[in-house]
Structure formats: structure tokens, C-alpha cells
Design an enzyme around this catalytic site. Sequence first.
Site, PDB file in Angstrom:
ATOM      1  N   HIS A 204       0.941  -1.149  -0.013  1.00  0.00           N
ATOM      2  CA  HIS A 204      -0.029  -0.058   0.014  1.00  0.00           C
ATOM      3  C   HIS A 204       0.795   1.179   0.097  1.00  0.00           C
ATOM      4  CE1 HIS A 204      -3.658  -2.184   1.970  1.00  0.00           C
ATOM      5  NE2 HIS A 204      -3.879  -1.736   0.646  1.00  0.00           N
ATOM      6  N   ARG A 311      -4.959  -6.295 -13.645  1.00  0.00           N
ATOM      7  CA  ARG A 311      -4.472  -7.584 -13.031  1.00  0.00           C
ATOM      8  C   ARG A 311      -5.372  -8.012 -11.907  1.00  0.00           C
ATOM      9  NH1 ARG A 311       1.045  -5.373 -13.826  1.00  0.00           N
ATOM     10  NH2 ARG A 311       2.325  -6.938 -15.077  1.00  0.00           N
ATOM     11  N   ARG A 347      -8.223  -8.581 -17.102  1.00  0.00           N
ATOM     12  CA  ARG A 347      -7.547 -10.094 -17.336  1.00  0.00           C
ATOM     13  C   ARG A 347      -8.114 -10.922 -16.466  1.00  0.00           C
ATOM     14  NH1 ARG A 347      -1.217 -10.942 -16.459  1.00  0.00           N
ATOM     15  NH2 ARG A 347      -1.802 -10.673 -14.226  1.00  0.00           N
ATOM     16  N   GLU A 446       2.244 -14.852 -23.877  1.00  0.00           N
ATOM     17  CA  GLU A 446       3.168 -14.718 -23.023  1.00  0.00           C
ATOM     18  C   GLU A 446       4.013 -16.277 -22.749  1.00  0.00           C
ATOM     19  OE1 GLU A 446       1.965 -13.607 -19.208  1.00  0.00           O
ATOM     20  OE2 GLU A 446      -0.177 -14.772 -19.627  1.00  0.00           O
ATOM     21  N   ASN A 469       6.735  -9.852 -19.779  1.00  0.00           N
ATOM     22  CA  ASN A 469       7.266 -10.292 -18.328  1.00  0.00           C
ATOM     23  C   ASN A 469       7.528 -11.786 -18.319  1.00  0.00           C
ATOM     24  OD1 ASN A 469       7.091  -7.693 -17.750  1.00  0.00           O
ATOM     25  ND2 ASN A 469       5.363  -8.005 -16.339  1.00  0.00           N
ATOM     26  N   ASP A 470       6.380 -12.388 -18.754  1.00  0.00           N
ATOM     27  CA  ASP A 470       6.647 -13.906 -18.719  1.00  0.00           C
ATOM     28  C   ASP A 470       7.243 -14.641 -20.261  1.00  0.00           C
ATOM     29  OD1 ASP A 470       5.525 -15.151 -16.354  1.00  0.00           O
ATOM     30  OD2 ASP A 470       3.683 -14.028 -16.887  1.00  0.00           O
ATOM     31  N   CYS A 517       1.958  -5.507 -22.884  1.00  0.00           N
ATOM     32  CA  CYS A 517       1.322  -4.715 -21.466  1.00  0.00           C
ATOM     33  C   CYS A 517       2.507  -5.451 -20.371  1.00  0.00           C
ATOM     34  CB  CYS A 517      -0.151  -5.441 -20.939  1.00  0.00           C
ATOM     35  SG  CYS A 517      -0.070  -7.201 -21.187  1.00  0.00           S
TER      36      CYS A 517
END
Length: 593
Positions: A204, A311, A347, A446, A469-470, A517
Site C-alpha cells: 500500500h 491484474r 484480465r 506470453e 514479463n513472462d 502490457c
Amino acid sequence: MIPSKPKTEIRLKGIGVSPGISVGPAERVGKALEEPEHLIIERYEVETERERLNEAIVATREQILALQEEISSAEGENDSAIFDAHLLILEDSSILNEVLRIVETQRKSVDWAYYSVSKRYIDSLRKIADPYLRERAVDIEDVAKRLLRNLRRGAGDEGDDGMRPSQPGTSILLAHDLTPSDTVGLDRTRIRGFATELGSPTSHTAIMARSLSIPAVVALHEMPEDFPAGDIVLVDGYHGLVIINPSPATIAEYETLIEHERTVLTDLEPLRHQDTRTADGRKITLSANIEFIEELDGIISLGAEGVGLYRTEFFYLSRPELRDEENQTANYRKVAEATHPHGVIVRTLDIGGDKLLPELFEDPEPNPFLGWRGIRLSLDQPEEFRLQLRAILRASAFGKIRLMFPFLSTLEELRGAKAQLESAKDELRGAGIAFDEKIEVGAMIEIPSAVLIADHLAKEVDFFSIGSNDLIQYTTAVDRVNDRVAHLYQPAHPAVIAMIRETVEAAHRHGIWCGICGEVASDLTLAPVWVGLGVDELSVGASQLLRMRRALSRLDSATCRNLTESLRAYGSSDQVKEASLLIAKEAYPELLL
Ligand code: PEP
Ligand code: MG
């Protein structure tokens, strides 16, 4: 003028969670949760202890509500919503019953009982692999510190709470950890930056630092204990660097950067609500990624053209009590309405890998990144999956929503997911509930096998979004969260570029659009490559939005296409980076820090 000190410069590397550079005198805040004295009470004192606890709860509740009110008027309801969680923790009956049981049966003071119960929860949450859940330990610690302080105050101790900085003037806060109420309770007019030993990008505190635009670095691990308050500290949120007692040479170097950054940011301001186009007028959609709805205000004020990746698993994992269909619908609806007219790409859950449900810890997998993750998990739990699909569909009646499936490795998975979507639509039709009948469906690309069957996938979806990223992780066999092999995690690896090229070309062959993305979408040095490959959309981190809009406006499609043709000859990441950087430096040197 920044003061300098002839002391040894110490450089600490962490994770930059909020970009920018700040320098100023250090101030340590936020004492750790301290163990109270281990007092044994008499039987007749049990009732007094119970009353002390009740009084401390009342005082704590009042403080939390006051803080919530203060933040709500200063920052809006999103930031203050964190305190709802604190009120729930404060009144959690399993914690309070356990505390009273210890007081009654073991005759321990209520201070010690409350401390030991909270500490146990905090320690077990900190062991959880999922970074978001791990961060929830901070909320419990925050409430425990406040309640223990009120117990002490009830007993006449008015000591310093260690939460608010005491020095006048602006400063850089250094802390073992900063709880959400430490952060929102700060006088932001005098805070220039912060650095913490614990923390993660999904905490947070990191989220708030980003929305407040305060440079911040977390996960420093080993901050020296013994340097005096007032020593000069520099926080470099771009590179995740904290420099204690920077040398005159370092300060001079950063003074130039700070000045430069100031000029660039002022210069970028007018771009907030401009269209995103290349120098030759090609439209590229520039959207932003979010994990929590708290990030919406920030990205909208920067002129994001919608959300390119929501996400949903973060919201789902962090608030188990809100997993039902009504609450999910309300959550997605808020995002759709806030991002009007551009809309949001929602997603479906991408649980697995490093984002684990607590129940999965009971039976850990040997290779979670190659295991039960994303669409695999959703297809194996069709009831849960359809619940999420119905919620997304229902929200689509209130704004533009596109839907996207993560972690596809086969055509059958896409077909299976679409069949569940059709069933969810039928269920809603049967119940007379409205939704967008023309909702667009996309595939996240991905996994290399998805790239190699992209022509087949493209025939059955409305768009592709590349999860770089993946894709980097699976193309190069490099664990994206393993420090030891981080040097091998290469976004510009020619094999990765070839994967992205193939995906974009397959999309265009079938008349659909293709975005990126993953984090590389925000990489200014590689922007010429994305333009040259013909990428249609980039979904970036909020802090890169305006920089990327400016960068794209200076790039010429034909020059970038020549670049990407020339890349075919290269076998190493360095060659690719060098060639792209040459164009980037020519087009927007001022943006490349
Ligand atoms: C990606 O893999 O690039 C992506 C955007 O998804 P995540 O980082 O959530 O796996
Ligand atoms: Mg991914």
C-alpha cells in the site's frame, strides 16, 4: 544548493517503487513493534485487563476514524479506504478472543497477550511467498502498534509514538518499514522521499508513494542503524538506489539530473491530454496497467487512454471477503466507468507462479511458474471461473470492457475459456441480466508455444496483448524473480524480439490489433523497436506515460522499420539495445536518464 558532507558515501540497492530523485536530511521514523514487559497478573486483575483492552480499542477506533477523515478530505476516499481494513483487524473477534483467553488462562497482561497474538499473525504472513499477502502483515502491525500505545497511555505513559517525524523542515524518511498509516499520516508538505528496509512494489505504501509522486525505494534489507539523523540521504526512485552521505561528486552529478528532471517534467505537462501519435502520424494507443482501483485517479489525470491490463488477481487475493459476484461486478464496473470512453482490458485471474492462494501453500508445487497457473487454474475450477466471467460481463453493461485470458499455451485452452464465457453469457441471459453482447476477447501471448500458434489463436480472438514479463522468462528459461540469474533476463534478447515480431505479424495477418502490457512497454530505449515492429498499443506504468507519449511523438515509423529490419542480423541483446538506443538518443535525448 544541496549541502555536502565529507563522510563515507554508502550506496544501498533496493527496488525503486516510485520514480524521481530526492535529497535531504535523513529522519528515522516508525519504531518496530516493541515487545512489552512480560507481566504476570493476579486472578482479580483479569477484569481490569479486560476493561483496559476495551478502552484501548475505543481510543484506537477513534484515532483510526480521525485519520481516515483527515485523509479522505485531503486525498479522497480511495486512499482512506485502507483504514477500513484497519478497523476490521481491530475488531477481529478471533484475535480478541485469543488475547482474552491468554489473559484469563495464562494470567498474562493484556499488553503482552495482544503483542504475542499479533506477532504470531505478522510472522506467519511474512513467510508467505505472495508479495501482496505478505504486505498485509504491515496492516496488522500498524493496528497492534496503535493499540499497544493506547494501552500504555491508559496506564499513564505519554511517550513518543515514533510515528511522526520530529524535525522541522523537509526530510527523507528512513524506516524499517512504513505502515499505511505512517505514510498517509505524514505531513506531505515536508516529505521529499522515503526508503525502507522492507516492502515491495505492491505494498500500500508503494502505491501511495506513486500516487503522491514521492520518490521511494523499498526492500533495502540492510540499512545502517548508526548514522545520525540529519545526515544527507539521496533517494533515486528511478534506479532503486539510496545513497547515504553522497560525495560532492555524486551530489553534483545528481544536481544536474534533478534540474534536468524538473525541466523535462514541466515540458511534458501539456502532453497530459494529448493524443498519442508517432512523428509521421501513426496512432498508437497508450494505456496504463493497474493492480488496484486506487491507482485509477493517478493514471486518468495523466491522460492514460484506458487501462491496458487490469491484474484482477491482486484485488481477489487481497480482499477474500469481496470475491463474490456482486462485489467483483462493482469493482470492474468502477474501473469501466472511470476509464470512459477508452475502457479497460480486464484480465481473468492469473493466480499461480509467485501469486499464490493461501490454500495452495498446503500442497506446494515443485515449479509453480510451470505449473497450475492462470487459465489452467481457471479451467480446472469452472464454477469460480464462470463467477468471474459473469461479473466481468455484468460490469460491461456500464462501460467499455474487453476481456483477456492469461497464460494460454494451447488452442484448446482458448476454446475452453471461450466456451465458459458463452455459458456465463447464457446464464445471464437466462436471468435477464444485461451485458455487452459484443464484448471483445483477447489472448495474452506470453508463452513461446502461443507465439508459434499465433496464426491459429488470432483467428479466434479480437486482439493480442503480449505479456513480455513472462514471454522473456519462458523464452530464455530465466526465472523472473530470481536475483541470481537476473543478468540473463534480457528484454532485448534477439529471440524475444523475434517472438514479439512473430506475434505482431500474425495479429496483423488476421486483421486484429496487438499490444504489449509487460514492463518492456515502458522501456524508452526500446520504444523504436516497438514502433518498427508495428505494435498498436503500449500499456505502461503510470510514471512513464508522459515520457512515452513524448518519445513516440518523436519517432518516425519508416526509420523504426529500417531499425527492426536491421535487427534480424544480430545475435546478442547488446547489439539490439545499442541499435535502438542510437535512434532513441537522436529522437529524445532529454528523456534518457
Ligand atoms: C506479463 O507477463 O508480461 C504480464 C503483463 O503479466 P504478469 O506480469 O502479471 O505476469
Ligand atoms: Mg504474465
